[in-house]
Design a protein around this motif. Structure first.
Motif, short mmCIF file in Angstrom:
data_model
loop_
_atom_site.label_atom_id
_atom_site.label_comp_id
_atom_site.label_asym_id
_atom_site.label_seq_id
_atom_site.Cartn_x
_atom_site.Cartn_y
_atom_site.Cartn_z
N LEU A 86 0.88 -1.00 0.10
CA LEU A 86 0.11 -0.04 -0.06
C LEU A 86 0.93 1.41 0.02
CD1 LEU A 86 -2.86 1.41 0.14
CD2 LEU A 86 -2.57 1.13 2.75
N TRP A 87 2.10 1.17 0.82
CA TRP A 87 2.82 2.51 0.62
C TRP A 87 3.78 2.66 -0.63
CZ3 TRP A 87 0.54 3.83 4.74
CH2 TRP A 87 0.23 2.88 5.77
N ALA A 88 3.51 1.86 -1.48
CA ALA A 88 4.13 2.05 -2.85
C ALA A 88 3.48 3.04 -3.50
CB ALA A 88 4.26 0.41 -3.59
N TRP A 89 2.24 3.54 -3.17
CA TRP A 89 1.62 4.41 -3.92
C TRP A 89 2.34 5.79 -3.78
CZ3 TRP A 89 -1.60 3.32 -7.59
CH2 TRP A 89 -2.22 2.24 -7.65
N ALA A 90 2.90 5.94 -2.75
CA ALA A 90 3.74 7.30 -2.22
C ALA A 90 5.13 7.35 -3.15
CB ALA A 90 4.16 7.37 -0.99
N ILE A 91 5.63 6.09 -3.47
CA ILE A 91 6.67 6.09 -4.38
C ILE A 91 6.31 6.04 -5.81
CG2 ILE A 91 8.85 4.32 -5.27
CD1 ILE A 91 8.57 3.28 -2.53
N LEU A 92 5.38 5.56 -5.89
CA LEU A 92 4.72 5.80 -7.60
C LEU A 92 4.48 7.22 -8.00
CD1 LEU A 92 4.12 3.91 -10.01
CD2 LEU A 92 1.76 3.62 -9.20
N LEU A 93 4.06 7.87 -7.21
CA LEU A 93 3.70 9.38 -7.45
C LEU A 93 4.90 10.30 -7.52
CD1 LEU A 93 0.46 10.16 -4.98
CD2 LEU A 93 0.88 9.66 -7.54
N MET A 94 5.87 9.53 -7.12
CA MET A 94 7.36 10.37 -7.38
C MET A 94 7.80 10.33 -8.71
SD MET A 94 9.50 9.40 -3.65
CE MET A 94 10.82 10.49 -4.40
N LEU A 95 7.43 9.57 -9.46
CA LEU A 95 7.95 9.14 -10.77
C LEU A 95 7.42 10.20 -11.65
CD1 LEU A 95 7.42 5.41 -11.07
CD2 LEU A 95 9.54 6.84 -10.62
N ASN A 105 -3.56 7.90 -10.54
CA ASN A 105 -2.86 7.01 -9.70
C ASN A 105 -3.43 7.24 -8.13
OD1 ASN A 105 -1.28 5.58 -11.40
ND2 ASN A 105 0.23 7.01 -11.37
N ALA A 106 -3.66 8.57 -7.53
CA ALA A 106 -4.23 9.00 -6.48
C ALA A 106 -5.66 8.43 -6.30
CB ALA A 106 -4.25 10.50 -6.55
N ALA A 107 -6.21 8.44 -7.48
CA ALA A 107 -7.72 7.71 -7.30
C ALA A 107 -7.69 6.19 -7.11
CB ALA A 107 -8.56 7.95 -8.65
N GLY A 134 -0.21 11.39 3.94
CA GLY A 134 0.96 12.18 4.22
C GLY A 134 2.01 11.72 3.48
N LEU A 135 2.19 10.33 3.12
CA LEU A 135 3.40 10.11 2.51
C LEU A 135 2.82 10.32 0.88
CD1 LEU A 135 3.85 6.42 3.85
CD2 LEU A 135 5.43 8.54 3.88
N MET A 136 1.78 10.01 0.47
CA MET A 136 1.57 10.58 -0.99
C MET A 136 1.69 12.03 -1.12
SD MET A 136 -1.78 8.12 -1.64
CE MET A 136 -2.15 8.82 -3.27
N LEU A 137 1.65 12.81 -0.32
CA LEU A 137 1.62 14.35 -0.48
C LEU A 137 3.16 14.64 -0.52
CD1 LEU A 137 -0.91 16.00 1.97
CD2 LEU A 137 -1.05 16.09 -0.43
N LEU A 138 3.85 13.71 0.20
CA LEU A 138 5.36 14.03 0.06
C LEU A 138 6.04 13.49 -1.31
CD1 LEU A 138 6.68 12.88 3.66
CD2 LEU A 138 6.57 15.08 2.65
#
Length: 289
Positions: A86-95, A105-107, A134-138
């Motif tokens: 689940l926490w991989a979404w934050a990493i995916l948004l960094m690309l 991806n946020a949806a 929080g992680l996704m915002l970062l």
């Protein structure tokens, strides 16, 4: 460094991730889980080969959508096994990705988190949601910062490491520079505009830019238009050189020549190029300011 774009470390990381994902696929307990992990491993492996052999970003929209879709599918199909993903979404948004894909991806991340409620319980589910936001915002802040940096770099960087091919933003600046050079040195400088199909643009750019002299440059104006700044002693030499450059081209390419000291509007010339009806029509245009 190992390559001009410093992708050696990224390739190694992708290969390691592909190997680990392949191991998880081989040890999966269910067929859907094994298939999804196998697709993820294949995506990582193919992406690695693309980074090794392509000088520009090779990803099409379906290819960019694959990581998010695969991650969401694994969290939906076997959430008890892939809960920590689940926490991989934050990493995916960094690309690096378009804005609309960030929203997509946020949806998917929100849908994946919502799907975990029966598995986690209300309190843990709510806490996981807060941490994920929080992680996704970062990750989003990092992605927007990287995209701004990439835009600044692309305005000044070659589109190919071994070709004098530059983005369209560089052309207007170079036109002013070459216009001054033509006046001071009494040389013949012209802008050659070429309009072709999207699939042929990069092969055409590769062929023509290799024919340029060290002090000449090419420009990618859009997905179908190239520009070449050519410098000659006089108009006769320019005509001879132009004929040599255009002779190998097929009828799908349109060409337009503008003498630089009298170039009026680059936008107007590009529009005129797109309206040309003949396959290859080379005309020397002189617009008075």
């Amino acid at each position: 460094m190992q390559s001009k774009y410093k992708v050696g470390l990224m390739r190694a990381n992708l290969l390691i991730a592909a190997g680990l994902t392949s191991f998880l696929a081989a040890t999966a307990e269910t067929l859907p889980d094994a298939l999804l992990l196998g697709l993820a491993a294949l995506w990582l492996a193919v992406t690695t080969t693309q980074m090794a052999h392509r000088h520009r970003h090779p990803a099409t929209v379906p290819w960019q959508l694959m990581p998010g879709l695969l991650l969401a599918a694994m969290l939906w199909v076997t959430p008890e096994r892939h809960l920590t993903w689940l926490w991989a979404w934050a990493i995916l948004l960094m690309l690096p990705q378009p804005r609309w894909m960030l929203l997509f991806n946020a949806a998917l991340a929100a849908t994946s988190w919502w799907h975990l409620q029966p598995l986690l319980g209300l309190e843990q589910w709510a806490l996981a949601g807060l941490l994920l936001v929080g992680l996704m915002l970062l990750g989003l802040a990092r992605s927007l910062g990287l995209q701004a940096l990439r835009r600044r770099i692309r305005h000044r960087a070659r589109l190919s490491p071994d070709l004098p091919l530059w983005p369209s933003q560089c052309l207007r600046h170079d036109i002013q520079r070459e216009r001054q050079r033509a006046r001071l040195e009494n040389s013949h400088v012209e802008l050659l505009l070429l309009y072709t199909g999207r699939r042929q643009l990069w092969s055409l750019a590769d062929r023509l830019c290799r024919e340029l002299r060290p002090f000449e440059n090419g420009y990618r104006l859009d997905r179908r238009t190239l520009g070449l700044l050519l410098v000659h002693r006089d108009a006769d030499q320019a005509a001879e050189r132009r004929q040599a450059l255009l002779a190998p081209l097929d009828d799908s390419v349109r060409a337009r020549v503008v003498t630089l000291p009298r170039l009026g509007s680059l936008t107007r010339e590009r529009r005129a190029l797109k309206r040309q009806t003949r396959g290859i029509e080379v005309r020397e245009v002189a617009h008075h300011d």
